[in-house]
Design a protein around this motif. Structure first.
Motif: not given
Length: 418
Positions: A108-112, A148-150, A154-159
């Motif tokens: 996620q963006p947080y992980d940068f 990045l983006g998926s 707010s949301f994740t591709f897996g979900k």
């Protein structure tokens, strides 16, 4: 010899020695140029999720984690799923000496700027920018691939994938009067809508998060890159499913997916890799398009803030055209994405057919995915062949003089970047 002559001779020798020293003195050797590197940052579509043969990943404690077993916590660094078959490793990148895949499935963006381990559902790896700084100490970074983006707060591709697939499976196996079969409560059975995947507000928040993370990336590159010359390629996403299924997946036993209970059809689509309502297909296509808009917007914003930066956006939304899951009658054979696959317990054996399973079996299999996410983590990601196509997209993006390019797969399998 007179004192004068001795003095004159000494003076002459001293002058000659100084002249000789000056004549043969060489400048100090220049520092050796660092080897060049290409680096990948971001999430599963970059790390190589679905491409197999995953490499050990160094965790926050500095320990290289190999496969820890199917029942291990999904937070294990190994489940970043960095594959040697990922696009970065297979792209034709002239002049690049070494390649470093720092992306992480679920990133996620947080992980940068922060350790993924410090957020909910994160993996035990250090901040991706800290990993980038380590590469910059030994290499001249010339190319950075960013995906990045998926995934975001707010949301994740897996979900998203889980939401739509579960609705279809519940609709196929459970009548509207049988909600009791799902012990956790009723399960939605309607096709997914756009807002089920991501609302406008969520997309706006995701865009802001991604922009902030990329700003940190570009600032870090300006600080650590040896010569200050580097291209950053922003890749978006391609839908693993087509706009329409091949006709042989429309009905089974004279039942389609608009009626209540259609187990044979549910089993058929699961086996083919596409357990999804036909009415959800357009939703998935629009979701991929909106993610593309997000990525393109981030690149445009960064180009304005960093006017001298070399930033390229590559649109891969048509890179799998003609070879998506269930787009052809023989799916999943020939598809460029991994079918949805689950296990009946963390056994290491994928369930490839749901034929003959009842609704309680289905619930048990679904719960395995929920409890041990790594057992179904590869689902609907590019497979090794798909990452090979994305490698050709990256090859074109690395060489172009344009600021934005589109990667398209033709019906004959030809891939062009223009």
């Amino acid at each position: 010899m007179s004192r004068f002559r001795r003095t004159a001779l000494s003076t002459l020798l001293a002058v000659a020695s100084a002249a000789l020293s000056t004549a043969v003195a060489l400048p100090a050797p220049a520092a050796a140029a660092l080897p060049t590197a290409a680096v990948a940052l971001g999430d599963s579509f970059i790390s190589g999720e679905g491409a197999g043969a995953y490499s050990p990943v160094v965790d926050v404690a500095g320990v290289a984690q190999s496969f820890p077993g199917w029942s291990a916590p999904n937070s294990n660094a190994y489940f970043c799923h960095r594959s040697p078959n990922a696009s970065l490793n297979r792209a034709d990148l002239p002049g690049i000496a070494d390649r470093f895949n720092l992306a992480c499935s679920g990133g996620q963006p947080y992980d940068f700027a922060n350790a993924s381990a410090s957020r909910a559902n994160g993996r035990q790896v250090t901040a991706q920018l800290d990993q980038l700084r380590a590469v910059a100490r030994t290499h001249d970074i010339d190319l950075v691939l960013v995906g990045l983006g998926s995934n975001n707060s707010s949301f994740t591709f897996g979900k998203v994938a889980e939401e739509c697939a579960n609705r279809f499976i519940a609709d196929a196996w459970t009548g509207w009067w049988e909600f009791w079969a799902y012990l956790g409560g009723p399960v939605e059975q309607d096709p997914c809508t756009d807002d089920d995947l991501a609302t406008a507000a969520q997309l706006s928040a995701a865009t802001a998060e991604t922009t902030a993370a990329v700003r940190q990336l570009l600032t870090t590159l300006d600080e650590v890159d040896a010569d200050g010359q580097h291209r950053v390629v922003f890749q978006d996403y391609t839908d693993p499913l087509p706009a329409e299924l091949a006709t042989n997946f429309w009905t089974e036993d004279d039942r389609d997916d608009t009626r209540d209970k259609f187990r044979a059809l549910g089993a058929e689509r699961y086996a083919a890799g596409c357990p999804i309502h036909r009415a959800s297909l357009g939703t998935g296509q629009r979701f991929a398009q909106r993610l593309g808009t997000l990525v393109g917007s981030v690149r445009a914003t960064m180009a304005a803030e960093f006017p001298t930066a070399d930033l390229v956006y590559v649109n891969v939304q048509h890179a799998f055209d003609g070879a998506r899951l269930c787009e052809q009658s023989g799916s999943p054979t020939g598809a460029l994405a991994t079918p949805i696959r689950s296990m009946d317990g963390p056994s290491g054996v994928f369930v490839t057919s749901l034929a003959g399973y009842d609704k309680l079996d289905i619930q048990r299999i679904a719960n395995t995915c929920g409890t041990y996410f790594q057992t179904c983590q590869e689902s609907w990601h590019p497979n090794a062949a798909g990452h090979g196509v994305l490698a050709r997209c990256l090859t074109g993006a690395a060489a172009t003089s344009a600021r934005a390019v589109t990667c398209v797969r033709a019906p004959d399998g030809t891939v062009t970047v223009s």
